[in-house]
Write an enzyme that holds these catalytic residues in place. Sequence first.
Site, PDB file in Angstrom:
ATOM      1  N   CYS A 162       0.839  -1.209   0.000  1.00  0.00           N
ATOM      2  CA  CYS A 162       0.000   0.000   0.000  1.00  0.00           C
ATOM      3  C   CYS A 162       0.862   1.242   0.000  1.00  0.00           C
ATOM      4  CB  CYS A 162      -0.918  -0.018   1.211  1.00  0.00           C
ATOM      5  SG  CYS A 162      -0.035  -0.189   2.771  1.00  0.00           S
ATOM      6  N   GLU A 206      -3.700   2.522  -8.595  1.00  0.00           N
ATOM      7  CA  GLU A 206      -2.763   1.615  -7.922  1.00  0.00           C
ATOM      8  C   GLU A 206      -2.531   0.394  -8.815  1.00  0.00           C
ATOM      9  OE1 GLU A 206      -4.275  -0.483  -4.437  1.00  0.00           O
ATOM     10  OE2 GLU A 206      -2.505   0.155  -3.320  1.00  0.00           O
TER      11      GLU A 206
HETATM   12  P1  NAD Z   1      -8.968  -6.957  -1.121  1.00  0.00           P
HETATM   13  O1  NAD Z   1      -9.733  -5.717  -0.855  1.00  0.00           O
HETATM   14  O2  NAD Z   1      -9.275  -7.724  -2.340  1.00  0.00           O
HETATM   15  O3  NAD Z   1      -9.148  -7.989   0.107  1.00  0.00           O
HETATM   16  C1  NAD Z   1      -8.849  -7.632   1.430  1.00  0.00           C
HETATM   17  C2  NAD Z   1      -9.620  -8.531   2.371  1.00  0.00           C
HETATM   18  O4  NAD Z   1     -11.012  -8.282   2.213  1.00  0.00           O
HETATM   19  C3  NAD Z   1      -9.436 -10.026   2.085  1.00  0.00           C
HETATM   20  O5  NAD Z   1      -9.404 -10.723   3.314  1.00  0.00           O
HETATM   21  C4  NAD Z   1     -10.697 -10.384   1.305  1.00  0.00           C
HETATM   22  O6  NAD Z   1     -11.066 -11.735   1.408  1.00  0.00           O
HETATM   23  C5  NAD Z   1     -11.707  -9.486   1.993  1.00  0.00           C
HETATM   24  N1  NAD Z   1     -12.909  -9.197   1.195  1.00  0.00           N
HETATM   25  C6  NAD Z   1     -13.053  -9.237  -0.144  1.00  0.00           C
HETATM   26  N2  NAD Z   1     -14.331  -8.892  -0.479  1.00  0.00           N
HETATM   27  C7  NAD Z   1     -14.980  -8.631   0.673  1.00  0.00           C
HETATM   28  C8  NAD Z   1     -16.301  -8.220   0.992  1.00  0.00           C
HETATM   29  N3  NAD Z   1     -17.216  -8.008   0.049  1.00  0.00           N
HETATM   30  N4  NAD Z   1     -16.623  -8.014   2.301  1.00  0.00           N
HETATM   31  C9  NAD Z   1     -15.711  -8.200   3.265  1.00  0.00           C
HETATM   32  N5  NAD Z   1     -14.437  -8.612   3.030  1.00  0.00           N
HETATM   33  C10 NAD Z   1     -14.069  -8.815   1.744  1.00  0.00           C
HETATM   34  O7  NAD Z   1      -7.432  -6.537  -1.038  1.00  0.00           O
HETATM   35  P2  NAD Z   1      -6.154  -7.452  -1.295  1.00  0.00           P
HETATM   36  O8  NAD Z   1      -6.063  -7.683  -2.778  1.00  0.00           O
HETATM   37  O9  NAD Z   1      -6.149  -8.628  -0.384  1.00  0.00           O
HETATM   38  O10 NAD Z   1      -4.994  -6.477  -0.804  1.00  0.00           O
HETATM   39  C11 NAD Z   1      -4.455  -5.502  -1.594  1.00  0.00           C
HETATM   40  C12 NAD Z   1      -5.043  -4.134  -1.280  1.00  0.00           C
HETATM   41  O11 NAD Z   1      -4.875  -3.836   0.120  1.00  0.00           O
HETATM   42  C13 NAD Z   1      -4.338  -3.014  -2.001  1.00  0.00           C
HETATM   43  O12 NAD Z   1      -5.279  -2.091  -2.510  1.00  0.00           O
HETATM   44  C14 NAD Z   1      -3.488  -2.362  -0.917  1.00  0.00           C
HETATM   45  O13 NAD Z   1      -3.152  -1.020  -1.157  1.00  0.00           O
HETATM   46  C15 NAD Z   1      -4.349  -2.531   0.282  1.00  0.00           C
HETATM   47  N6  NAD Z   1      -3.539  -2.448   1.506  1.00  0.00           N
HETATM   48  C16 NAD Z   1      -3.624  -1.325   2.283  1.00  0.00           C
HETATM   49  C17 NAD Z   1      -2.830  -1.200   3.423  1.00  0.00           C
HETATM   50  C18 NAD Z   1      -2.905   0.017   4.303  1.00  0.00           C
HETATM   51  O14 NAD Z   1      -2.464  -0.056   5.435  1.00  0.00           O
HETATM   52  N7  NAD Z   1      -3.439   1.138   3.840  1.00  0.00           N
HETATM   53  C19 NAD Z   1      -1.950  -2.234   3.774  1.00  0.00           C
HETATM   54  C20 NAD Z   1      -1.890  -3.359   2.956  1.00  0.00           C
HETATM   55  C21 NAD Z   1      -2.694  -3.460   1.828  1.00  0.00           C
END
Ligand code: NAD
Length: 504
Positions: A300, A398
């Site tokens: 992120c 991103e």
């Molecule tokens: P994602 O949003 O696809 O998934 C994150 C989590 O949400 C997973 O556990 C997933 O199973 C869950 N999820 C998916 N759909 C959902 C729903 N409808 N309801 C509830 N939960 C749901 O993200 P990802 O691909 O796992 O991670 C990458 C993203 O995370 C990037 O955009 C990155 O920038 C962000 N990120 C942000 C930080 C921060 O601190 N700001 C840190 C790490 C990652």
Amino acid sequence: MTLTIDSASLIEAKSGPRRWQMLIDGKWTDGEVGLEGERVSPGHGIVVSRYAFGSEADVNRAAIAARRAFHRGPWPRMKASERAAVLLKTADLIDSRREEIARLDAIESGKPIRQARGEIAGAADIWRYAASLARTLHGESYANLGDHMLGVVLREPVGVVSIITPWNFPFLIVAQKLPFALAAGCTAIVKPSEMTSASTVLLGELLMQAGLPDGVCNIVLGTGPEVGQHMVQHPSVDMISFTGSTRVGKATVAAAAQTLKKVSMELGGKNAQIVFPDADLEAAVDAAVFGAFFNAGECCNAGSRLIIHEAIAKDFLAAFAERAAKVRVGDPLDEASDVGAIITPAHLAKIGNAVTDAAADGASVFLGGAEIQSGAGQYMAPTVMSGVKPEMAIARDEVFGPVLSVLEFDRIEEAIHLAESTDYGLSAGVWSRDLDTAVTVARAVRTGTVWVNTFMDGYPELPFGGMKQSGLGRELGKNAVEDYSEAKTIQFHRGPRTAWWVGN
Ligand code: NAD
């Protein structure tokens, strides 16, 4: 470009797959519906983990257990010193299993093992910091309301917290949430990413060993639609702490609004490093390479935009290319690797498309630009796109891969304008030896963190989170436990009634 996967590491990855269950009310369990998941190692292309996946019924079981533990269990009623002791014991157990946890994260997420070890050590440090805050959480008293009144503001735990984490820093990100929620006296339902669940399940084992009472931390495995969605809608859940994409974060906030849950959101970023000609350019080059390619850019906080003064752009990029050539992309289990594998073949294709689209928009591939053939797993060459304009998708969206976009500026106002030309506001870096320049940029950019003459350092003491569409709220820092608490005002009256409502 090609790379070779070490056969010893293939054998190690193959020695699995280990199977992982869920933790509900202190018991290891499969899902009620019998769903199963599996994880193919991004670095090796083989199945390394199998999981019992849950469904709505399991979220319900977990929510009931967490609610019961909150209302009737000992955890919220214990002395803070006793809760702190459990967190400290957990930190010690994390240290004692560091190598095992690091290998799980490296195999499942594709990150290099050396880096993973650092993350697990960092996570243990955060658990210790949360333990220290557990004992300092306190409210306020007001003895200035008149002789007959005393006002007391208590900090009470929010209740049941749903914690949802992504795949890029599996063990580190749960450490930014769970110990603070526990320190406040909350109970939790935790869902790791369906791709990198193993280390979070292992954490559940450590919490039980550390003496956490049953039902206080429940771990439900599975996908967003099957599990996460129910965790954000469940009426017994009081707060959502989510880290993931901005797209899912927005849907989560909308779903949580139906029952008006408290939300904490850590979302995406499109972070800029802004380099001025008077900077220590050698240090800035190294930080630019690090910012762009650390964790294969699946971060992120990635410094995915380089905003560079036009007078130094050519030389800076030449030095960047020289340094980037030394970055060792390779097998996550190889001690020498600096950058590992890309999370899935689909994500690799998405990164490739972002590069192709940027080229079609008029940007140039200055470095890399393609996947690296390995015969097993999926890898992407460190990539730099030059000639990027602020209106291009590659400058605003991103990519979440090892792809740096280079934009040039002339005046400081232009640099700030470029940095601000995105909906995200997570972090930024500014490189200058001039105090005026550094302060001007640091104050002008709307991001939760700004690094001056350094990049992507992190400390438990410092709050972290995003402005704009990068999130809501902050994690870490001295308020991290307070964020999992509610203020309750109690007003005490002493002596005869002072203000009769009906004449007396
Ligand atoms: P994602 O949003 O696809 O998934 C994150 C989590 O949400 C997973 O556990 C997933 O199973 C869950 N999820 C998916 N759909 C959902 C729903 N409808 N309801 C509830 N939960 C749901 O993200 P990802 O691909 O796992 O991670 C990458 C993203 O995370 C990037 O955009 C990155 O920038 C962000 N990120 C942000 C930080 C921060 O601190 N700001 C840190 C790490 C990652």
